[in-house]
Design a protein around this motif. Sequence first.
Motif, mmCIF file in Angstrom:
data_model
loop_
_atom_site.group_PDB
_atom_site.id
_atom_site.type_symbol
_atom_site.label_atom_id
_atom_site.label_comp_id
_atom_site.label_asym_id
_atom_site.label_seq_id
_atom_site.Cartn_x
_atom_site.Cartn_y
_atom_site.Cartn_z
ATOM 1 N N GLN A 5 12.795 5.144 0.129
ATOM 2 C CA GLN A 5 12.011 4.658 1.029
ATOM 3 C C GLN A 5 10.841 5.343 1.200
ATOM 4 O OE1 GLN A 5 15.461 3.904 3.695
ATOM 5 N NE2 GLN A 5 14.396 1.698 3.888
ATOM 6 N N LEU A 6 11.094 6.641 1.405
ATOM 7 C CA LEU A 6 9.987 7.368 1.622
ATOM 8 C C LEU A 6 9.015 7.459 0.296
ATOM 9 C CD1 LEU A 6 8.900 9.665 3.652
ATOM 10 C CD2 LEU A 6 10.207 11.480 1.959
ATOM 11 N N ARG A 7 9.314 7.515 -0.697
ATOM 12 C CA ARG A 7 8.454 7.372 -2.079
ATOM 13 C C ARG A 7 7.899 5.975 -1.784
ATOM 14 N NH1 ARG A 7 10.384 8.033 -8.322
ATOM 15 N NH2 ARG A 7 8.144 7.714 -9.121
ATOM 16 N N THR A 8 8.047 4.819 -1.478
ATOM 17 C CA THR A 8 7.464 3.646 -1.364
ATOM 18 C C THR A 8 6.492 3.794 -0.235
ATOM 19 O OG1 THR A 8 9.352 2.574 -2.191
ATOM 20 C CG2 THR A 8 7.782 1.394 -1.055
ATOM 21 N N GLN A 9 6.869 4.458 0.818
ATOM 22 C CA GLN A 9 6.107 4.725 1.982
ATOM 23 C C GLN A 9 4.719 5.383 1.676
ATOM 24 O OE1 GLN A 9 6.845 7.388 5.606
ATOM 25 N NE2 GLN A 9 7.921 5.344 6.225
ATOM 26 N N ILE A 10 4.804 6.190 1.011
ATOM 27 C CA ILE A 10 3.611 7.046 0.755
ATOM 28 C C ILE A 10 3.055 6.757 -0.513
ATOM 29 C CG2 ILE A 10 4.366 9.058 2.040
ATOM 30 C CD1 ILE A 10 4.898 10.475 -0.515
ATOM 31 N N LYS A 11 3.392 5.502 -1.280
ATOM 32 C CA LYS A 11 2.976 5.379 -2.656
ATOM 33 C C LYS A 11 1.595 4.812 -2.451
ATOM 34 C CE LYS A 11 4.358 2.661 -6.947
ATOM 35 N NZ LYS A 11 5.286 1.935 -7.444
ATOM 36 N N ASN A 12 0.578 4.835 -3.372
ATOM 37 C CA ASN A 12 -0.772 4.311 -3.309
ATOM 38 C C ASN A 12 -1.525 5.099 -2.123
ATOM 39 O OD1 ASN A 12 -0.298 2.861 -5.680
ATOM 40 N ND2 ASN A 12 0.678 1.215 -4.385
ATOM 41 N N SER A 13 -1.303 6.409 -1.744
ATOM 42 C CA SER A 13 -2.067 6.718 -0.678
ATOM 43 C C SER A 13 -2.223 8.436 -0.953
ATOM 44 C CB SER A 13 -1.423 6.746 0.800
ATOM 45 O OG SER A 13 0.177 7.396 0.535
ATOM 46 N N ASP A 38 2.207 7.185 -9.437
ATOM 47 C CA ASP A 38 2.618 6.459 -8.191
ATOM 48 C C ASP A 38 1.387 6.713 -7.138
ATOM 49 O OD1 ASP A 38 4.750 5.347 -9.230
ATOM 50 O OD2 ASP A 38 6.387 6.415 -7.950
ATOM 51 N N ARG A 39 0.612 7.283 -7.627
ATOM 52 C CA ARG A 39 -0.294 7.880 -6.448
ATOM 53 C C ARG A 39 0.065 8.563 -5.270
ATOM 54 N NH1 ARG A 39 -4.769 3.262 -5.086
ATOM 55 N NH2 ARG A 39 -5.485 5.183 -4.022
#
Length: 301
Positions: A5-13, A38-39
Amino acid sequence: MKLEQLRTQIKNSDDKVIAVAQADDHAVLQAIAAAVNDRLAQFILFGDKKGIEEKLKNDIGFSGFEKIDIIHTSTDQEAAEQAVRAISDGKADVLMKGLLPTAVLLKAVFNPEYGIRGGKTLSHIAVFDIPGYDRLIYVTDPAMNIAPDLMQKVDIINNAVDVAIAVGTDKPKVAVLAAVETVNSKMPATNDAALLSKMNERGQITNCLVDGPLALDNAISEEAARHKGITSDVAGQADILVVPTIEVGNTLYKSLIYFAKAKVGAIVTGAQAPIVLTSRSDTPENKLQSILLAVKASVRH
């Protein structure tokens, strides 16, 4: 919150920049490639430029070279100095260890001219995603401070609380571990734990709830805490486990990885920027998870 979830949260930022000292290592570059794809962050890589480029292109199949800068350095010492200077000069937000001895990197961190030590105790914090467990568990300090004294433990708690809040735990619950849950004058860890709990109660340690001494079982298991007759807001619900010595922390760290098959990310905090200080034996996945943790922690520096 779990690590995925942490990875998804900061993806593309990818607004944070990570400076990597001696990046010419396959596992390190695998983690960097995954982070770039994954940026999650941008990177400045220090080390053998030709070797880095060849590994990224030929071994890993990486094509996002526009997201990284590669700066050639000839020695471990030069790579460490240049990476630390990138932090102190404001060009990077996170420092990461590549294929060089930890002592070389820390010497640069502590350098009085360009180092980034800051005024606090540096401490190691690991975040574990344990199968079957409902939340992330933080363990500190399993790798930096051998036998911290009371005031060092205050810094260790404050460092861990900053990281946990950055990740998403509003008011972390901190269990100060010992072998027993009662104060025993022959066991110094229990005395420190009781003092830290009182310091929190009186506002000397803030933004968290601290209780101790607590044994591991009644720190993380509500059933064990009830069985022992322990009533507190932390017992059985701890987010952060503060260990008394490096031996305890190191054993707990490796037990969670090898016995519990936990995923882990770990950083050193307390400096002017988070430091990803993984070992050579860490997998690319663990290194990537450490990058995740460092990116989140950097918002509180």
